[in-house]
Design a protein around this motif. Structure first.
Motif, mmCIF file in Angstrom:
data_model
loop_
_atom_site.group_PDB
_atom_site.id
_atom_site.type_symbol
_atom_site.label_atom_id
_atom_site.label_comp_id
_atom_site.label_asym_id
_atom_site.label_seq_id
_atom_site.Cartn_x
_atom_site.Cartn_y
_atom_site.Cartn_z
ATOM 1 N N MET A 1 0.862 -1.171 0.000
ATOM 2 C CA MET A 1 0.000 0.000 0.000
ATOM 3 C C MET A 1 0.904 1.227 0.000
ATOM 4 N N LYS A 2 0.560 2.152 -0.846
ATOM 5 C CA LYS A 2 1.307 3.406 -0.929
ATOM 6 C C LYS A 2 0.355 4.545 -0.607
ATOM 7 N N ILE A 3 0.885 5.574 0.052
ATOM 8 C CA ILE A 3 0.105 6.780 0.271
ATOM 9 C C ILE A 3 0.877 7.967 -0.284
ATOM 10 N N ARG A 4 0.112 8.962 -0.688
ATOM 11 C CA ARG A 4 0.696 10.222 -1.135
ATOM 12 C C ARG A 4 -0.153 11.328 -0.535
ATOM 13 N N LYS A 6 -0.427 15.506 -0.302
ATOM 14 C CA LYS A 6 0.032 16.795 -0.808
ATOM 15 C C LYS A 6 -1.052 17.807 -0.511
ATOM 16 N N GLY A 7 -0.752 18.774 0.331
ATOM 17 C CA GLY A 7 -1.752 19.760 0.702
ATOM 18 C C GLY A 7 -2.985 19.069 1.234
ATOM 19 N N ASN A 8 -4.134 19.471 0.767
ATOM 20 C CA ASN A 8 -5.394 18.852 1.179
ATOM 21 C C ASN A 8 -5.799 17.757 0.195
ATOM 22 N N SER A 9 -4.882 16.842 -0.051
ATOM 23 C CA SER A 9 -5.219 15.676 -0.863
ATOM 24 C C SER A 9 -4.501 14.453 -0.309
ATOM 25 N N LEU A 10 -5.174 13.334 -0.423
ATOM 26 C CA LEU A 10 -4.665 12.071 0.096
ATOM 27 C C LEU A 10 -4.966 10.995 -0.931
ATOM 28 N N ARG A 11 -3.932 10.261 -1.349
ATOM 29 C CA ARG A 11 -4.105 9.204 -2.344
ATOM 30 C C ARG A 11 -3.529 7.905 -1.801
ATOM 31 N N TYR A 12 -4.309 6.853 -1.911
ATOM 32 C CA TYR A 12 -3.864 5.501 -1.568
ATOM 33 C C TYR A 12 -3.807 4.688 -2.852
ATOM 34 N N ARG A 13 -2.765 3.857 -3.001
ATOM 35 C CA ARG A 13 -2.661 2.926 -4.123
ATOM 36 C C ARG A 13 -2.481 1.518 -3.569
ATOM 37 N N LEU A 14 -3.274 0.578 -4.093
ATOM 38 C CA LEU A 14 -3.240 -0.795 -3.596
ATOM 39 C C LEU A 14 -2.908 -1.791 -4.696
ATOM 40 N N THR A 15 -2.162 -2.826 -4.327
ATOM 41 C CA THR A 15 -1.862 -3.934 -5.233
ATOM 42 C C THR A 15 -3.062 -4.872 -5.289
ATOM 43 N N LYS A 16 -2.982 -5.882 -6.153
ATOM 44 C CA LYS A 16 -4.069 -6.867 -6.283
ATOM 45 C C LYS A 16 -4.374 -7.544 -4.951
ATOM 46 N N SER A 17 -3.335 -8.032 -4.277
ATOM 47 C CA SER A 17 -3.570 -8.765 -3.027
ATOM 48 C C SER A 17 -4.103 -7.840 -1.937
ATOM 49 N N GLU A 18 -3.691 -6.586 -1.940
ATOM 50 C CA GLU A 18 -4.212 -5.636 -0.950
ATOM 51 C C GLU A 18 -5.690 -5.337 -1.205
ATOM 52 N N VAL A 19 -6.077 -5.203 -2.469
ATOM 53 C CA VAL A 19 -7.483 -4.993 -2.804
ATOM 54 C C VAL A 19 -8.297 -6.193 -2.330
ATOM 55 N N SER A 20 -7.794 -7.393 -2.574
ATOM 56 C CA SER A 20 -8.495 -8.608 -2.135
ATOM 57 C C SER A 20 -8.628 -8.673 -0.626
ATOM 58 N N THR A 21 -7.551 -8.381 0.087
ATOM 59 C CA THR A 21 -7.581 -8.392 1.549
ATOM 60 C C THR A 21 -8.578 -7.381 2.083
ATOM 61 N N LEU A 22 -8.560 -6.184 1.540
ATOM 62 C CA LEU A 22 -9.491 -5.147 1.978
ATOM 63 C C LEU A 22 -10.932 -5.574 1.729
#
Length: 122
Positions: A1-4, A6-22
């Motif tokens: 899982m990656k987060i970014r 910047k200012g008033n923005s928040l982005r999460y990026r998930l891999t296949k297995s992370e999407v499945s787990t969630l």
């Protein structure tokens, strides 16, 4: 899982297995240890109507409506986004997206669990 952030923005990026787990467990989280504290970032399924986020006790949590999460996980839908209204009337941009393989391959990063990049399917 990656987060970014910047200012008033928040982005999460998930891999296949992370999407499945969630999708299966309703929560996923990671931690980054600093010398004096630990930052935790998480995504939780919620019964709320919209994508929201909060920051409590050194934890950033993105709350995703369960019905939207299921649709996102089970389809080719790339992202979920929202503009969360803040108390002062400004907004906080939230984005949850699937992590794609890079077009310019980074030899140091294992991308085997990433989603296929639609731009590579030419």
């Amino acid at each position: 899982m990656k987060i970014r952030i910047k200012g008033n923005s928040l982005r999460y990026r998930l891999t296949k297995s992370e999407v499945s787990t969630l999708a299966e467990q309703g929560i996923i989280q990671e931690k980054t240890d600093f010398p004096a504290n630990t930052l935790t970032y998480a995504i939780k399924a919620s019964t709320w109507a919209e994508l929201t986020a909060d920051f409590k006790q050194s934890t950033i949590t993105l709350h995703v409506p369960q019905n939207i999460l299921k649709q996102w996980a089970d389809t080719d839908q790339v992202s979920i986004e929202s503009n969360m209204l803040l108390p002062d009337g400004s907004t906080f941009y939230l984005l949850l997206e699937k992590d794609f393989k890079c077009i310019d391959v980074d030899a140091d990063e294992d991308q085997s669990d990433f989603f296929e990049n639609p731009h590579l399917a030419c």
